[in-house]
Scaffold this motif. Structure first.
Motif, mmCIF file in Angstrom:
data_model
loop_
_atom_site.group_PDB
_atom_site.id
_atom_site.type_symbol
_atom_site.label_atom_id
_atom_site.label_comp_id
_atom_site.label_asym_id
_atom_site.label_seq_id
_atom_site.Cartn_x
_atom_site.Cartn_y
_atom_site.Cartn_z
ATOM 1 N N THR A 19 0.845 -1.188 0.000
ATOM 2 C CA THR A 19 0.000 0.000 0.000
ATOM 3 C C THR A 19 0.881 1.238 0.000
ATOM 4 N N ASP A 20 0.357 2.298 -0.533
ATOM 5 C CA ASP A 20 1.123 3.547 -0.517
ATOM 6 C C ASP A 20 1.305 4.021 0.921
ATOM 7 N N ASP A 21 0.251 4.523 1.503
ATOM 8 C CA ASP A 21 0.344 4.999 2.880
ATOM 9 C C ASP A 21 -0.913 4.684 3.678
ATOM 10 N N GLU A 22 -1.601 3.610 3.322
ATOM 11 C CA GLU A 22 -2.812 3.253 4.060
ATOM 12 C C GLU A 22 -2.437 2.821 5.472
ATOM 13 N N ARG A 23 -3.239 3.264 6.415
ATOM 14 C CA ARG A 23 -3.010 2.911 7.815
ATOM 15 C C ARG A 23 -3.373 1.444 8.055
ATOM 16 N N ALA A 108 8.699 -8.894 -4.880
ATOM 17 C CA ALA A 108 7.444 -9.199 -5.586
ATOM 18 C C ALA A 108 6.571 -10.132 -4.762
ATOM 19 N N GLN A 109 7.171 -11.146 -4.145
ATOM 20 C CA GLN A 109 6.399 -12.064 -3.304
ATOM 21 C C GLN A 109 5.795 -11.322 -2.109
ATOM 22 N N ALA A 110 6.599 -10.476 -1.485
ATOM 23 C CA ALA A 110 6.122 -9.724 -0.321
ATOM 24 C C ALA A 110 4.976 -8.798 -0.706
ATOM 25 N N LYS A 111 5.108 -8.128 -1.844
ATOM 26 C CA LYS A 111 4.019 -7.256 -2.310
ATOM 27 C C LYS A 111 2.750 -8.052 -2.565
ATOM 28 N N ASP A 112 2.896 -9.224 -3.181
ATOM 29 C CA ASP A 112 1.730 -10.051 -3.479
ATOM 30 C C ASP A 112 1.041 -10.515 -2.201
ATOM 31 N N ILE A 113 1.814 -10.974 -1.233
ATOM 32 C CA ILE A 113 1.245 -11.409 0.047
ATOM 33 C C ILE A 113 0.585 -10.223 0.745
ATOM 34 N N ARG A 115 -0.637 -7.532 -0.627
ATOM 35 C CA ARG A 115 -1.855 -7.144 -1.352
ATOM 36 C C ARG A 115 -3.022 -8.059 -1.008
ATOM 37 N N GLN A 116 -2.727 -9.350 -0.854
ATOM 38 C CA GLN A 116 -3.793 -10.281 -0.469
ATOM 39 C C GLN A 116 -4.325 -9.937 0.924
ATOM 40 N N LEU A 117 -3.422 -9.611 1.830
ATOM 41 C CA LEU A 117 -3.827 -9.219 3.175
ATOM 42 C C LEU A 117 -4.622 -7.916 3.132
ATOM 43 N N LEU A 118 -4.142 -6.951 2.374
ATOM 44 C CA LEU A 118 -4.828 -5.672 2.236
ATOM 45 C C LEU A 118 -6.219 -5.852 1.620
ATOM 46 N N GLU A 119 -6.308 -6.678 0.596
ATOM 47 C CA GLU A 119 -7.601 -6.938 -0.044
ATOM 48 C C GLU A 119 -8.579 -7.556 0.947
ATOM 49 N N ARG A 120 -8.079 -8.485 1.760
ATOM 50 C CA ARG A 120 -8.954 -9.119 2.749
ATOM 51 C C ARG A 120 -9.361 -8.117 3.817
#
Length: 138
Positions: A19-23, A108-113, A115-120
């Motif tokens: 995320t950019d700067d989401e809390r 890339a793996q860390a971003k993908d993981i 993003r999945q957490l952020l999406e959830r």
């Protein structure tokens, strides 16, 4: 380094890279539910030792309060305030990448993981908002 500090570093690194700067949410069981739902994709260093249970206030990750406190103590997040629903991740992107790599993940793996957490997290927030709307209409 203690397990809770390792988990705090990894959680904040995944969050920062996704995320950019989401809390990061710290209330209403939002992050608890997201962590449980994403367990299959979380790195072992983060998911090992996490336990979940339904309490009087809903599903909780019993270790999360200590992890969030460790993140604050290590100055990876802003200091919580009882009225705040989230914390600012103060970790910079370069350090987040270093933490990911130190835990066997590519950026890339860390971003993908993350993003999945952020999406959830977003899905859980939407569900909570829908439940509140239904209650207020009833």
């Amino acid at each position: 380094m203690s397990g809770r500090y390792t988990k705090a570093e990894l959680l904040t690194a995944l969050w920062k890279l996704s995320t950019d700067d989401e809390r990061i949410p710290t209330s209403h069981g939002i992050l608890d539910r997201a962590l449980r739902d994403c367990q299959d994709t979380l790195p072992d260093a983060l998911k090992n030792g996490l336990s979940f249970g339904v309490t009087g206030v809903g599903l909780r990750c019993f270790e999360l309060p200590d992890i969030l406190l460790a993140a604050q103590e290590a100055m990876l997040t802003s200091e919580p305030n009882p009225t705040y629903l989230s914390s600012i991740v103060t970790l910079d992107e370069g350090r987040a990448r270093q933490i990911a790599v130190a835990n066997g993940l590519s950026s890339a793996q860390a971003k993908d993981i993350g993003r999945q957490l952020l999406e959830r997290v977003h899905q859980v927030k939407d569900q909570l908002n829908d439940e509140l709307t239904e209650r207020s209409v009833a």
